[in-house]
Enzyme design. Structure first.
Site, PDB file in Angstrom:
ATOM      1  N   LYS A  64       0.828  -1.210   0.000  1.00  0.00           N
ATOM      2  CA  LYS A  64       0.000   0.000   0.000  1.00  0.00           C
ATOM      3  C   LYS A  64       0.860   1.256   0.000  1.00  0.00           C
ATOM      4  CE  LYS A  64      -4.251   1.776   0.924  1.00  0.00           C
ATOM      5  NZ  LYS A  64      -4.603   2.380  -0.332  1.00  0.00           N
ATOM      6  N   GLY A  69       6.095   0.682   6.130  1.00  0.00           N
ATOM      7  CA  GLY A  69       7.055  -0.223   5.491  1.00  0.00           C
ATOM      8  C   GLY A  69       7.228   0.062   4.016  1.00  0.00           C
ATOM      9  N   CYS A  70       6.127   0.379   3.346  1.00  0.00           N
ATOM     10  CA  CYS A  70       6.184   0.645   1.911  1.00  0.00           C
ATOM     11  C   CYS A  70       6.914   1.954   1.626  1.00  0.00           C
ATOM     12  CB  CYS A  70       4.774   0.666   1.330  1.00  0.00           C
ATOM     13  SG  CYS A  70       3.923  -0.914   1.543  1.00  0.00           S
ATOM     14  N   THR A  71       6.733   2.934   2.487  1.00  0.00           N
ATOM     15  CA  THR A  71       7.444   4.202   2.337  1.00  0.00           C
ATOM     16  C   THR A  71       8.941   4.000   2.555  1.00  0.00           C
ATOM     17  OG1 THR A  71       5.493   5.453   2.999  1.00  0.00           O
ATOM     18  CG2 THR A  71       7.621   6.574   3.194  1.00  0.00           C
ATOM     19  N   ALA A  74      10.359   2.185  -0.556  1.00  0.00           N
ATOM     20  CA  ALA A  74      10.394   3.071  -1.723  1.00  0.00           C
ATOM     21  C   ALA A  74      11.485   4.134  -1.569  1.00  0.00           C
ATOM     22  CB  ALA A  74       9.034   3.729  -1.925  1.00  0.00           C
TER      23      ALA A  74
END
Length: 182
Positions: A64, A69-71, A74
Site C-alpha cells: 500500500k 514499510g512501503c514508504t 520506496a
C-alpha cells in the site's frame, strides 16, 4: 499427529470462511521467463516489461502506498537509484493502488522510478504475490530481479523493507559478474 491436522483444518476453515485467499499462479522459479506486464504508471504512461528487454529490471511488489514499510522501501530505492542506474537496472514498484494514489505517493517522496498500478491484481497474481481478504486485494512484499533476457534471476519472498534495496544492489553486482570461474 492428529492435533496438528485438526489445527491445520481449523485454521484453513477460518481462512476460507473469512474470505482470505493466497491462491495464485504456479510459483515462479529462477531461470523461468518473467511474466510480462502492461501497466500504467503514476503519470499514466503504459509500462511493459517487454520494452526493457536487454536491461536488468527490479520489480518490487508492495502492499500500500504511503504506509510505513512501503514508504521505507520506496525511499531506500529512491536513495539508491544512482547505484541501481550505474548497474544499468530499471526499478518498478507495483501495488494494487490506483495511478492517482501512486502519483501522490511519488510526488510526496520524490520517487524517481515508475510506480505501476495493478488494480485488478493480475500481475501480482502472475508473480505469486497477490493476497485477497474478501473483496480486498493487495500485493505481498516480494521482489524479483529480471535479467536482460527476460528471465527471473533472483526472487525475494521475505523482504526487509529497511535493507532490501542494499541487498538488491549486492545481488545485482553478483549476478552481473556471472558464475564464479574455477
Amino acid at each position: 499427529m492428529e492435533k496438528p491436522r485438526k489445527l491445520l483444518a481449523y485454521v484453513t476453515g477460518l481462512l476460507i470462511a473469512g474470505g482470505l485467499s493466497l491462491a495464485h499462479a504456479e510459483p515462479l522459479a529462477v531461470g523461468q521467463p518473467a511474466p510480462n506486464f502492461d501497466l500504467k504508471d503514476q503519470y499514466g504512461k503504459t509500462q511493459r516489461l517487454s520494452d526493457y528487454q536487454g536491461r536488468w529490471v527490479v520489480v518490487y511488489f508492495y502492499p500500500k502506498d504511503d504506509t510505513p514499510g512501503c514508504t521505507t522501501e520506496a525511499c531506500n530505492f529512491r536513495d539508491d537509484i544512482l547505484h541501481l542506474q550505474a548497474l544499468k537496472a530499471e526499478v518498478f514498484g507495483v501495488s494494487v493502488d490506483s495511478t492517482e494514489s501512486h502519483a501522490q505517493f511519488s510526488k510526496k517522496y520524490g520517487l524517481p522510478f515508475p510506480l505501476l498500478s495493478d488494480a485488478d491484481g493480475a500481475t501480482a497474481n502472475a508473480y505469486g504475490c497477490l493476497k485477497s481478504l474478501g473483496p480486498f486485494k493487495m500485493a505481498q512484499r516480494h521482489s524479483f530481479i529480471i535479467d536482460p533476457k527476460g528471465r527471473i534471476a533472483k526472487i525475494y519472498r521475505k523482504v526487509n523493507a529497511d535493507t532490501h534495496s542494499a541487498q538488491v544492489i549486492e545481488d545485482l553486482k553478483a549476478l552481473q559478474q556471472g558464475p564464479a570461474k574455477s
